[in-house]
Write a protein that holds these residues in place. Structure first.
Motif, short mmCIF file in Angstrom:
data_model
loop_
_atom_site.label_atom_id
_atom_site.label_comp_id
_atom_site.label_asym_id
_atom_site.label_seq_id
_atom_site.Cartn_x
_atom_site.Cartn_y
_atom_site.Cartn_z
N LYS A 456 0.85 -1.18 0.00
CA LYS A 456 0.00 0.00 0.00
C LYS A 456 0.89 1.23 0.00
CE LYS A 456 -4.41 -1.46 1.98
NZ LYS A 456 -5.41 -1.19 3.05
N GLY A 457 0.33 2.35 -0.47
CA GLY A 457 1.17 3.54 -0.61
C GLY A 457 0.54 4.80 -0.06
N ILE A 491 1.61 -2.23 9.86
CA ILE A 491 0.35 -1.52 9.96
C ILE A 491 0.66 -0.02 9.95
CG2 ILE A 491 -1.71 -1.10 11.36
CD1 ILE A 491 -1.17 -3.81 12.71
N LEU A 492 -0.05 0.72 9.11
CA LEU A 492 0.13 2.17 9.07
C LEU A 492 -0.70 2.80 10.19
CD1 LEU A 492 1.25 4.70 7.61
CD2 LEU A 492 -0.85 4.67 6.22
N PHE A 531 4.09 6.50 10.18
CA PHE A 531 4.33 5.84 11.47
C PHE A 531 3.75 4.44 11.38
CE2 PHE A 531 3.17 5.59 16.20
CZ PHE A 531 4.44 5.13 16.53
N PHE A 532 4.61 3.43 11.58
CA PHE A 532 4.22 2.03 11.39
C PHE A 532 4.35 1.24 12.70
CE2 PHE A 532 6.03 3.34 7.24
CZ PHE A 532 4.92 3.13 6.44
N SER A 539 6.85 -3.81 17.47
CA SER A 539 7.76 -2.67 17.46
C SER A 539 7.25 -1.61 16.49
CB SER A 539 9.17 -3.11 17.06
OG SER A 539 9.18 -3.62 15.74
N ARG A 540 7.55 -0.37 16.78
CA ARG A 540 7.05 0.73 15.97
C ARG A 540 8.21 1.45 15.27
NH1 ARG A 540 1.87 3.07 19.52
NH2 ARG A 540 0.57 1.23 19.12
N LEU A 541 7.88 2.18 14.21
CA LEU A 541 8.91 2.76 13.36
C LEU A 541 8.40 4.05 12.74
CD1 LEU A 541 11.69 2.40 11.84
CD2 LEU A 541 10.39 1.19 10.06
N VAL A 542 9.22 5.10 12.83
CA VAL A 542 8.94 6.38 12.19
C VAL A 542 9.79 6.49 10.93
CG1 VAL A 542 8.96 8.89 12.44
CG2 VAL A 542 8.42 7.44 14.42
N VAL A 543 9.15 6.82 9.79
CA VAL A 543 9.86 6.93 8.51
C VAL A 543 9.56 8.29 7.90
CG1 VAL A 543 10.20 5.98 6.20
CG2 VAL A 543 9.73 4.44 8.13
#
Length: 768
Positions: A456-457, A491-492, A531-532, A539-543
């Protein structure tokens, strides 16, 4: 290296130096300040177009008028001819008239041979028919005869010589004169000629020239490489008539050279090192014993004149198709190139070069880029690993005028977008950050094609497409940034657009400041923030996926854009750290080949991780910085701060940034900096065009909670020796993709320590 004349220009009057049997480095070369005009590809003066008369101050003024003025007195009898000087020779072109008959040409040729019995015999047997003429006669040329073909007539009239072919004939005559001079003991013909011409001739203060061909549609490709383009007090080397058989490699260390003359020697092969002379505009290799020209000369895309007269060359490499600026290609006197000469005579050099570019075969592709292991993962859980791809794909708006060295087939958007998609598919990344994606391409191509692969984008165009002042069709052609993610992996949780200009204007500390309104505000570069959460591990991740302003003349704008991006990410990260856990999430995987139609559930997902502060969140910045590692932008990301008195901010007012400095709370590192210690693996560029080659794309990561497992390495060095710039058939953008595999660091478990035993106490014993 053999004796050579080095010639160039000062601010008033030209000069030349002679190097006598010593290494050319022994001569001091002053590297002064770069020119003011940074939009020209090279600061060395180029010869003027043969289609127009050179300016009086042009460094090539004498290349096309070498026998006029004082030169007729200096070299009037170079070949010993009685009473016939260079001026009469030049009059053959200045007073050219339509030939009346082939018989008149033969009579004229006989007179020349009688007057000059030692005249050079060309490979064609006829090409040496115009060294000199009698002052009172009308010269006659039969251009078809230069290649061994009979002259063509129409109704008894000779075919008129085209203007571009006159230039080739004139150039051939000039190289013949240089050969005759060397045979009579006068070497360094061109340096001597230019020395006389430049004497007492005022020179421009800067040796840079405006060249509209370098306008790359607001890209850093306009930037000048300071290692090549610093102004030099000399920019040419003349080794004409030195009886050379080989060339020293030391010559090619002077990569600023714009003019090289090595005619009238005995060289039978040119080295591939010529590809290093990327500033070359004029090359004369005439009157040697060459059987071929190196394909690496195709790297010299700023070449305007290439004289290879009177050799034994058998074929022209198709790689010369990249020489889109070439105006005069001299091949007369190479008997096996009759068809090439005829093509040039009929259609001109430009058309011939374009034919090579468009009609040549597709070159062999380079070897696949190597995947380089960096560190083994600290966690054995494969769900803690993920791959990230960042790629500036060069939007659909790239034009033929911008990338003249690229074949039309390789520049067509349909061809490039398919190749880009194949690269993304092959990378098999979990997160894909693309820059320079236009709205139509996102909606109609990438979003659809990548959906079939499970992505997804999220996409935002630049602000001008969102201000309501453009038609829908025009707005959809504006580029922006797109972030794709694998649904089975992430997950977004949130998405945001970071509009640098709008945010700067609306900041309370910057309101009313002229630099904000005049410099930062009008620029519409932006970033996409996502933010995923990892489905499997929690775990979470900021891109952050961003693209900064291109122009190297505005480092303060790029620094402020970076500061606003970091400040905005920090504010959102404070909210992300407090975001509630995700409930009822499912971990799925896409159907695999021969595995049925329905996705199958995996193991039970872990609960969402909690983070006590924004600095504990894993962070990624996938950004086209349009800035190299020595810039303030890189310094801010890598070091965490830039002082208020930094040179890029001096004289500017940007609110708190110029009052207190700029900083961010994360410990960041460029993933590819892990290769900097190994020269064989070090990434040398991420953006590559003829006027620029450098590392401007990066993947910065937070070092306290992420670790680099592997990287996709650089493009093969041998392949790059014949590639003047991207895009091409194998690389569909002028940038290359970067691929990094990360792992989330395993949390350190708190160790439980037993209560210490301090032994018996004397006081306790007394109480007992």
């Amino acid at each position: 290296m053999a004796d050579a004349y080095r010639f160039g220009q000062q601010t008033a009057g030209g000069f030349f130096h002679q190097a006598q049997a010593q290494h050319p480095r022994h001569h001091g070369v002053r590297n002064s300040t770069p020119p003011n005009n940074t939009r020209s590809p090279f600061t060395n003066d180029a010869p003027p177009s043969p289609s127009r008369s050179p300016d009086s101050h042009s460094p090539a003024h004498g290349v096309y008028n070498m026998y006029q003025g004082q030169q007729q007195h200096q070299h009037g009898r170079v070949n010993g001819g009685a009473g016939r000087g260079m001026q009469s020779h030049m009059n053959m072109y200045n007073n050219y008239q339509q030939p009346n008959s082939h018989q008149q040409h033969q009579q004229q040729h006989a007179v020349i041979q009688q007057d000059n019995p030692n005249a050079h015999t060309s490979n064609t047997g006829v090409a040496n028919h115009h060294p000199y003429s009698n002052p009172g006669t009308t010269p006659v040329f039969v251009p078809a005869s230069l290649n061994g073909h009979p002259a063509t007539t129409r109704g008894g009239q000779m075919v008129e010589i085209l203007e571009h072919w006159k230039v080739v004939l004139q150039a051939h005559s000039e190289t013949q004169a240089a050969r005759l001079a060397s045979e009579n003991g006068t070497t360094h013909h061109w340096a001597r000629t230019k020395s006389g011409e430049n004497r007492n001739v005022p020179q421009p203060l800067s040796n840079s020239t405006e060249d509209p061909d370098t306008d790359m549609n607001n890209r850093i490709s306009n930037a000048l490489d300071p290692t090549i383009h610093n102004r030099q007090e000399w920019s040419g080397v003349d080794m004409t008539g030195q009886k050379l058989r080989v060339l020293s490699k030391a010559l090619f260390d002077f990569n600023f050279l714009s003019r090289v003359y090595i005619g009238a020697n005995k060289i039978d092969q040119l080295p591939a090192w010529f590809g290093q002379l990327r500033a070359l505009t004029h090359l004369d290799v005439s009157n040697n014993e060459l059987t071929s020209l190196p394909v690496e000369l195709g790297m010299c895309v700023y070449l305007r004149t290439l004289y290879a007269f009177d050799n034994k060359i058998k074929a022209i490499p198709t790689e010369f198709g990249s020489l889109f600026r070439l105006e005069t290609l001299g091949l007369i006197g190479n008997s096996l190139l009759a068809r090439e000469n005829e093509d040039i005579r009929q259609n001109g050099t430009t058309a011939y070069i374009k034919h090579l570019l468009e009609g040549g075969p597709i070159p062999l592709p380079p070897p696949p880029r190597e995947i380089i292991d960096i560190f083994p993962p600290s966690s054995q859980n494969p769900d803690d690993r993920f791959k990230v791809l960042t790629y500036n794909i060069l939007c659909e708006n790239a034009t033929r005028e911008q990338y003249n060295y690229t074949a039309s087939r390789a520049l067509q958007w349909e061809f490039r977008r398919d190749a880009i998609f194949r690269e993304v598919e092959a990378a098999d990344a979990d997160i894909v950050c693309l820059q320079e994606v236009d709205g139509d391409s996102f909606e109609e191509f990438f979003r659809v094609k990548l959906a079939y692969l499970g992505y997804k984008g999220v996409f935002w165009p630049k602000s001008r497409a969102r201000n309501g002042q453009m038609s829908l069709q025009s707005a959809n052609r504006v580029d922006g940034c797109a972030t794709f993610y694998r649904q089975a992996k992430f997950i977004l949780l949130d998405k945001q657009v970071i509009d640098f200009g709008t945010l700067a204007i609306n900041r309370a500390d910057m309101k009313g400041q002229a630099d904000i309104y005049n410099r930062v505000g009008p620029k519409d570069q932006m970033a996409v923030l996502t933010f995923f959460e990892c489905r499997a591990t929690g775990s979470r991740l900021v891109v952050a996926n961003g693209h900064l302003f291109w122009d190297p003349q505005f480092p303060d704008i790029k620094l402020i854009q970076t500061a606003i991006m970091m400040d905005t990410v920090n504010k959102h990260a404070e909210r992300y750290a407090l975001m509630s856990p995700v409930k009822d999430k499912k971990v799925i995987r896409l159907p695999e080949e021969n595995d049925g139609d329905a996705p199958k559930p995996l193991s039970e997902p872990a609960p969402s991780m909690e983070y006590s502060s924004p600095s504990h969140l894993p962070m990624l910045f996938c950004v086209d910085l349009n800035s190299e590692v020595h810039s303030s932008v890189y310094e801010l990301l890598d070091q965490g701060s830039v002082s208020a008195d930094h040179k890029d901010l001096q004289g500017r007012t940007y609110g708190v940034f110029t009052r207190d400095g700029i900083s961010h709370p994360w410990s960041l590192k460029s993933a590819y900096s892990h290769l900097d210690g190994d020269e064989t693996q070090k990434m040398t560029f991420t953006n590559y065009v003829p006027s620029f080659k450098g590392v401007i794309d990066h993947v910065f990561y937070s070092t306290n909670n992420l670790e680099v497992l592997s990287l996709m390495g650089k493009i093969d060095d041998e392949y790059m020796k014949r590639v003047p710039g991207f895009p091409n058939f194998h690389h569909p953008s002028d940038h290359i993709p970067l691929l990094v595999e990360f792992a989330v660091k395993a949390k350190k478990e708190k160790k439980s320590h037993p209560e210490p035993d301090f032994g018996s106490s004397s006081k306790r014993d007394r109480r007992d």
